[in-house]
Motif scaffolding. Structure first.
Motif, PDB file in Angstrom:
ATOM      1  N   ALA A   1      -3.336   0.330  20.871  1.00  0.00           N
ATOM      2  CA  ALA A   1      -3.826   0.958  19.648  1.00  0.00           C
ATOM      3  C   ALA A   1      -3.550   0.039  18.462  1.00  0.00           C
ATOM      4  O   ALA A   1      -2.496  -0.573  18.373  1.00  0.00           O
ATOM      5  N   GLU A   2      -4.516  -0.023  17.588  1.00  0.00           N
ATOM      6  CA  GLU A   2      -4.374  -0.886  16.409  1.00  0.00           C
ATOM      7  C   GLU A   2      -3.301  -0.312  15.487  1.00  0.00           C
ATOM      8  O   GLU A   2      -3.276   0.879  15.192  1.00  0.00           O
ATOM      9  N   GLN A   3      -2.417  -1.157  15.049  1.00  0.00           N
ATOM     10  CA  GLN A   3      -1.358  -0.742  14.147  1.00  0.00           C
ATOM     11  C   GLN A   3      -1.910  -0.640  12.726  1.00  0.00           C
ATOM     12  O   GLN A   3      -2.723  -1.453  12.308  1.00  0.00           O
ATOM     13  N   ALA A   4      -1.471   0.381  12.021  1.00  0.00           N
ATOM     14  CA  ALA A   4      -1.892   0.540  10.631  1.00  0.00           C
ATOM     15  C   ALA A   4      -1.255  -0.562   9.791  1.00  0.00           C
ATOM     16  O   ALA A   4      -0.059  -0.786   9.867  1.00  0.00           O
TER      17      ALA A   4
ATOM     18  N   GLY B   1      -8.336  11.435   2.107  1.00  0.00           N
ATOM     19  CA  GLY B   1      -7.214  11.736   2.990  1.00  0.00           C
ATOM     20  C   GLY B   1      -6.989  10.701   4.069  1.00  0.00           C
ATOM     21  O   GLY B   1      -6.349  10.980   5.085  1.00  0.00           O
ATOM     22  N   ALA B   2      -7.507   9.487   3.857  1.00  0.00           N
ATOM     23  CA  ALA B   2      -7.470   8.468   4.903  1.00  0.00           C
ATOM     24  C   ALA B   2      -6.615   7.261   4.571  1.00  0.00           C
ATOM     25  O   ALA B   2      -6.279   6.484   5.467  1.00  0.00           O
ATOM     26  N   GLU B   3      -6.296   7.085   3.319  1.00  0.00           N
ATOM     27  CA  GLU B   3      -5.586   5.875   2.899  1.00  0.00           C
ATOM     28  C   GLU B   3      -4.769   6.222   1.665  1.00  0.00           C
ATOM     29  O   GLU B   3      -5.046   7.216   0.987  1.00  0.00           O
ATOM     30  N   VAL B   4      -3.781   5.405   1.373  1.00  0.00           N
ATOM     31  CA  VAL B   4      -2.997   5.621   0.161  1.00  0.00           C
ATOM     32  C   VAL B   4      -2.746   4.281  -0.532  1.00  0.00           C
ATOM     33  O   VAL B   4      -2.534   3.262   0.125  1.00  0.00           O
TER      34      VAL B   4
ATOM     35  N   ARG C   1      -0.430  -0.333   0.023  1.00  0.00           N
ATOM     36  CA  ARG C   1      -1.720   0.253   0.401  1.00  0.00           C
ATOM     37  C   ARG C   1      -1.745   0.298   1.912  1.00  0.00           C
ATOM     38  O   ARG C   1      -1.488  -0.709   2.575  1.00  0.00           O
ATOM     39  N   THR C   2      -2.059   1.489   2.455  1.00  0.00           N
ATOM     40  CA  THR C   2      -2.036   1.623   3.906  1.00  0.00           C
ATOM     41  C   THR C   2      -2.894   2.790   4.383  1.00  0.00           C
ATOM     42  O   THR C   2      -3.156   3.730   3.626  1.00  0.00           O
ATOM     43  N   HIS C   3      -3.278   2.706   5.646  1.00  0.00           N
ATOM     44  CA  HIS C   3      -3.947   3.803   6.355  1.00  0.00           C
ATOM     45  C   HIS C   3      -2.936   4.572   7.198  1.00  0.00           C
ATOM     46  O   HIS C   3      -3.316   5.516   7.882  1.00  0.00           O
ATOM     47  N   GLN C   4      -1.673   4.158   7.181  1.00  0.00           N
ATOM     48  CA  GLN C   4      -0.650   4.762   8.029  1.00  0.00           C
ATOM     49  C   GLN C   4      -0.587   6.257   7.737  1.00  0.00           C
ATOM     50  O   GLN C   4      -0.285   6.684   6.622  1.00  0.00           O
ATOM     51  N   SER C   5      -0.894   7.079   8.746  1.00  0.00           N
ATOM     52  CA  SER C   5      -1.111   8.510   8.526  1.00  0.00           C
ATOM     53  C   SER C   5       0.113   9.237   7.986  1.00  0.00           C
ATOM     54  O   SER C   5      -0.028  10.153   7.163  1.00  0.00           O
TER      55      SER C   5
END
Length: 166
Positions: A31-34, A125-128, A143-147
């Motif tokens: 799985a791709e890491q955020a 709701g997908a990135e911060v 900045r990340t997509h890490q949930s």
């Protein structure tokens, strides 16, 4: 004879290598890491914010100070014009509107005596993008997509909006 032994061993080794190659190709990739990007500089964080706002399709959570709200007023207005639901937490609880905040505006002072200001965006709701801008415009942000981080930051903004309503 040596030549025959070498040929037989070569065939076996090639057979083992071919089987290993096929087995490895059949494995699914991990799985791709955020990614987590570190962002430095006030201008750079505003560029990232602009890019995220432009890419937002449905909803945008914003926690912002007046200086940054004014700097991002145009892309925020464009997002609203595209039909994006913008929810803004005004972190200074401006007594009069500064003209930069957009959408549903919820004034709530989070810190009584701030040393730095925050700029936080959560698009769809997908990135911060969360940054801290110091007194001399020294800026550090992520900045990340890490949930997990997206959920934590979204929850913080929603919780602050609920406190503002109380």
């Amino acid at each position: 004879p040596a030549a025959e032994l070498i040929r037989r061993l070569g065939r076996r080794v090639r057979g083992v290598l071919e089987a290993a190659h096929e087995a490895l190709e059949d494995l699914s990739s991990p799985a791709e890491q955020a990614q987590i990007w570190s962002v430095r500089g006030c201008g750079v964080i505003l560029e990232h914010a602009h890019t995220l706002i432009d890419a937002t399709r449905e909803r945008l959570l914003v926690a912002i100070w007046p200086e940054d709200a004014r700097a991002l007023a145009s892309p925020l207005a464009d997002a609203e014009a595209r039909g994006v639901t913008v929810t803004t937490l005004c972190l200074t609880a401006c007594p009069t509107p500064c003209g930069g905040c957009r959408g549903q505006i919820h004034p709530y002072r989070t810190v009584l005596e701030p040393v730095s200001r925050w700029l936080v965006l959560v698009p769809d709701g997908a990135e911060v993008l969360a940054g801290e801008i110091g007194p001399d415009e020294e800026t550090l942000a992520v900045r990340t997509h890490q949930s997990l981080l997206v959920e934590l930051v979204s929850g913080y903004i929603r919780h602050s909006i609920a406190l503002a309503a109380v």
